[in-house]
Design a protein around this motif. Structure first.
Motif, PDB file in Angstrom:
ATOM      1  N   TRP A   1     154.073 -45.688 -15.546  1.00 38.88           N
ATOM      2  CA  TRP A   1     152.641 -45.454 -15.719  1.00 38.88           C
ATOM      3  C   TRP A   1     152.243 -45.308 -17.183  1.00 38.88           C
ATOM      4  O   TRP A   1     151.122 -45.670 -17.560  1.00 38.88           O
TER       5      TRP A   1
ATOM      6  N   ALA B   1     149.465 -48.133 -18.402  1.00 41.23           N
ATOM      7  CA  ALA B   1     148.195 -47.824 -19.073  1.00 41.23           C
ATOM      8  C   ALA B   1     148.089 -48.520 -20.422  1.00 41.23           C
ATOM      9  O   ALA B   1     147.010 -48.976 -20.812  1.00 41.23           O
ATOM     10  N   SER B   2     149.197 -48.611 -21.158  1.00 42.62           N
ATOM     11  CA  SER B   2     149.138 -49.243 -22.478  1.00 42.62           C
ATOM     12  C   SER B   2     149.162 -50.764 -22.390  1.00 42.62           C
ATOM     13  O   SER B   2     148.822 -51.441 -23.359  1.00 42.62           O
TER      14      SER B   2
ATOM     15  N   LEU C   1     146.273 -51.896 -18.075  1.00 45.40           N
ATOM     16  CA  LEU C   1     144.990 -51.185 -18.090  1.00 45.40           C
ATOM     17  C   LEU C   1     144.204 -51.487 -19.355  1.00 45.40           C
ATOM     18  O   LEU C   1     143.022 -51.856 -19.296  1.00 45.40           O
ATOM     19  N   GLU C   2     144.825 -51.337 -20.518  1.00 49.36           N
ATOM     20  CA  GLU C   2     144.102 -51.598 -21.768  1.00 49.36           C
ATOM     21  C   GLU C   2     143.656 -53.044 -21.852  1.00 49.36           C
ATOM     22  O   GLU C   2     142.540 -53.342 -22.304  1.00 49.36           O
TER      23      GLU C   2
ATOM     24  N   LEU D   1     145.828 -47.991 -10.112  1.00 48.73           N
ATOM     25  CA  LEU D   1     145.839 -46.703 -10.803  1.00 48.73           C
ATOM     26  C   LEU D   1     145.290 -45.593  -9.916  1.00 48.73           C
ATOM     27  O   LEU D   1     145.813 -44.466  -9.915  1.00 48.73           O
TER      28      LEU D   1
ATOM     29  N   TYR E   1     148.660 -39.733 -21.820  1.00 45.80           N
ATOM     30  CA  TYR E   1     148.222 -41.093 -22.138  1.00 45.80           C
ATOM     31  C   TYR E   1     147.319 -41.654 -21.047  1.00 45.80           C
ATOM     32  O   TYR E   1     146.217 -42.146 -21.329  1.00 45.80           O
ATOM     33  N   VAL E   2     147.762 -41.572 -19.802  1.00 43.35           N
ATOM     34  CA  VAL E   2     146.957 -42.098 -18.700  1.00 43.35           C
ATOM     35  C   VAL E   2     145.662 -41.298 -18.560  1.00 43.35           C
ATOM     36  O   VAL E   2     144.571 -41.868 -18.410  1.00 43.35           O
TER      37      VAL E   2
ATOM     38  N   HIS F   1     142.934 -42.166 -21.120  1.00 39.94           N
ATOM     39  CA  HIS F   1     142.231 -43.418 -20.820  1.00 39.94           C
ATOM     40  C   HIS F   1     141.263 -43.249 -19.661  1.00 39.94           C
ATOM     41  O   HIS F   1     140.143 -43.787 -19.703  1.00 39.94           O
ATOM     42  N   ILE F   2     141.665 -42.507 -18.659  1.00 39.60           N
ATOM     43  CA  ILE F   2     140.763 -42.287 -17.530  1.00 39.60           C
ATOM     44  C   ILE F   2     139.555 -41.459 -17.962  1.00 39.60           C
ATOM     45  O   ILE F   2     138.407 -41.784 -17.640  1.00 39.60           O
TER      46      ILE F   2
ATOM     47  N   TRP G   1     141.428 -36.097 -13.637  1.00 36.01           N
ATOM     48  CA  TRP G   1     141.027 -35.773 -14.999  1.00 36.01           C
ATOM     49  C   TRP G   1     140.520 -34.341 -15.126  1.00 36.01           C
ATOM     50  O   TRP G   1     140.774 -33.668 -16.134  1.00 36.01           O
TER      51      TRP G   1
END
Length: 212
Positions: free
Chosen positions: A96, A100-101, A104-105, A137, A158-159, A162-163, A182
């Motif tokens: 994960w 995300a890096s 997702l990005e 996700l 990190y995740v 971003h969320i 979050w």
């Protein structure tokens, strides 16, 4: 390695992820704020990061760039902080963190640029459509306090960042799974401390008019 960490950042950047990570590990660090433009492209900083962007850290002789890599490095460099699961339990942690890096990005970036991929381009780029990425996700965080190994880790930093930012700026849907995940993370004392410092720095280092 007990050398003080030098942290290069800008308050309007992904450096906020690393700032939170540094507060979580609780070791001394020195912040060097760089303005977009000349200071990030100056020869002294290009020797640290030839890409001329932030964040970056220097820890003794070690230089690390890219926010996900910095989080992974710091978790390993300071194991006493407990921000990486034991090696045998790192499957979801690595999955994960780099989901995300990577996908997702990339998917968020394509959406922000109003670029629609053809099926062939989806195969070539490998990131998937934003709808698919967010579905995956959401499944990963649904009903969970932490995304990996049932414990808080650098992957959550990190995740979660971003969320949180994605929902704030409209690049990620406000799904119940994301909001629940979050809300728990943003209350952490280290996150609140990093945000206080970032907000204070925003007044001193405003974005250039071309970026607002």
């Amino acid at each position: 390695m007990q050398t003080t960490i030098t942290f290069y950042t800008n308050p309007f950047s992904r450096g906020g992820i690393v700032h939170w990570m540094l507060e979580e590990i609780g070791v001394p660090y020195r912040v060097e704020y760089l303005e977009y433009g000349a200071s990030m492209k100056a020869p002294d900083y290009l020797a640290i990061n030839p890409m001329g962007k932030v964040p970056a850290i220097q820890h003794g002789e070690v230089v690390v760039t890219e926010a996900a890599a910095i989080c992974a490095y710091l978790a390993d460099a300071f194991p006493e902080a407990g921000l990486a699961p034991p090696p045998a339990n790192r499957g979801d942690y690595y999955r994960w963190l780099f989901f995300a890096s990577g996908p997702l990005e990339a998917a968020i970036g394509l959406k922000s640029c109003n670029l629609e991929m053809t099926p062939d381009q989806e195969m070539q780029l490998g990131c998937g459509r934003i709808e698919t990425v967010l579905d995956v996700l959401a499944d990963a965080v649904r009903g969970k306090h932490h995304i990996a190994a049932d414990r808080f880790s650098a992957a959550d930093i990190y995740v979660g960042s971003h969320i949180g930012w994605g929902m704030q700026f409209g690049t990620i849907d406000r799904r119940p799974e994301f909001e629940d995940y979050w809300q728990r993370l943003e209350q952490r004392p280290a996150h609140r401390s990093s945000m206080q410092q970032i907000e204070a720095a925003m007044a001193k280092y405003p974005l250039p008019s071309a970026m607002t």
